[in-house]
Design an enzyme around this catalytic site. Sequence first.
Site, PDB file in Angstrom:
ATOM      1  N   HIS A  21       0.862  -1.190   0.000  1.00  0.00           N
ATOM      2  CA  HIS A  21       0.000   0.000   0.000  1.00  0.00           C
ATOM      3  C   HIS A  21       0.900   1.242   0.000  1.00  0.00           C
ATOM      4  O   HIS A  21       1.964   1.249   0.630  1.00  0.00           O
ATOM      5  CB  HIS A  21      -0.907  -0.009   1.234  1.00  0.00           C
ATOM      6  CG  HIS A  21      -1.968   1.054   1.159  1.00  0.00           C
ATOM      7  ND1 HIS A  21      -1.706   2.370   1.458  1.00  0.00           N
ATOM      8  CD2 HIS A  21      -3.272   1.003   0.788  1.00  0.00           C
ATOM      9  CE1 HIS A  21      -2.817   3.081   1.278  1.00  0.00           C
ATOM     10  NE2 HIS A  21      -3.785   2.267   0.869  1.00  0.00           N
ATOM     11  N   GLU A  36      -4.122   1.881  -7.341  1.00  0.00           N
ATOM     12  CA  GLU A  36      -4.557   3.008  -6.506  1.00  0.00           C
ATOM     13  C   GLU A  36      -3.697   4.227  -6.796  1.00  0.00           C
ATOM     14  O   GLU A  36      -2.584   4.354  -6.251  1.00  0.00           O
ATOM     15  CB  GLU A  36      -4.375   2.661  -5.027  1.00  0.00           C
ATOM     16  CG  GLU A  36      -5.226   1.527  -4.539  1.00  0.00           C
ATOM     17  CD  GLU A  36      -5.440   1.645  -3.034  1.00  0.00           C
ATOM     18  OE1 GLU A  36      -6.587   1.832  -2.630  1.00  0.00           O
ATOM     19  OE2 GLU A  36      -4.452   1.583  -2.286  1.00  0.00           O
TER      20      GLU A  36
HETATM   21  P1  PGA Z   1      -9.757   6.073   0.400  1.00  0.00           P
HETATM   22  O1  PGA Z   1      -8.462   5.145   0.623  1.00  0.00           O
HETATM   23  O2  PGA Z   1     -10.861   5.191  -0.075  1.00  0.00           O
HETATM   24  O3  PGA Z   1     -10.017   6.670   1.745  1.00  0.00           O
HETATM   25  O4  PGA Z   1      -9.364   7.126  -0.624  1.00  0.00           O
HETATM   26  C1  PGA Z   1      -8.176   4.099  -0.269  1.00  0.00           C
HETATM   27  C2  PGA Z   1      -6.943   3.355   0.135  1.00  0.00           C
HETATM   28  O5  PGA Z   1      -5.986   3.956   0.653  1.00  0.00           O
HETATM   29  O6  PGA Z   1      -6.883   2.110  -0.005  1.00  0.00           O
END
Ligand code: PGA
Length: 251
Positions: free
Chosen positions: A95, A165
């Site tokens: 992440h 992401e």
């Molecule tokens: P968010 O975070 O949905 O609050 O933007 C997503 C993530 O970090 O996996």
Amino acid sequence: MKSGKIIVGNWKMDPQSKSDAQELIATLGSKLTKSKKAQAIICPPYIHLPYAIAMKNGFDIGAQNVSVEAKGSFTGEISVGMLISYGVKYIIIGHSERRAMGESDELINKKVLLALKSGLTPIICVGEKVRDHDGSYLAQIKSQIESALKGVKKTEIQKVIIAYEPIWAIGSDSAMAPRDIHEMTIYIKKILVDLFKIKGKVSVPILYGGAVDPLNAQSILSEGEADGLLIGRASLDARNFIEIINIAQNL
Ligand code: PGA
């Protein structure tokens, strides 16, 4: 891998209290039902995992991190073996918030190999910091995927989930546009085809994460053609998370 949408809730360092965590878990346990069309996976902080596992009903459990070492004297670490013995099935690896804390591509790769060897399904996160106009973010995504999957065998790739992401969307007010998400899912699948010489359909689910909420979930899953979602903030609100699962189940 199952063919339905995969909806992952990443609780990060929340809820802050035992009672709030138990309330959230109990609500999800009483409202969610297993469905072939959408699988819910919640990833609470380690300390809330045993309660989530005990109450699991209609959702599966993932952890947010794991030690790169299988065993030994490593103060503060949690091993894959411990997670598996408690019933954890999935593990978020790479992440951007952990990369920002110093996790390198090499460490991420080691964790991916360890997870696969032990039978945990890795949810590997990749994403660019900025979207430049010359497209260098594309090379960045390719290199993150290639290094995370170094040494992974063709037969093992079916057990991997990738979460795209874009870092600029995480924690922001607006998600990436569905047509751009679609472009990225195609691009990531093409990287996998080239890397593993896959013939036919790529069965590795490509999730999208970054500012997902009940208002944009439907278009991300249908127009964006994401195979699922990795949700931060909206997964801490039982009503929002359940609504997103319902959207995925009714697509
Ligand atoms: P968010 O975070 O949905 O609050 O933007 C997503 C993530 O970090 O996996």
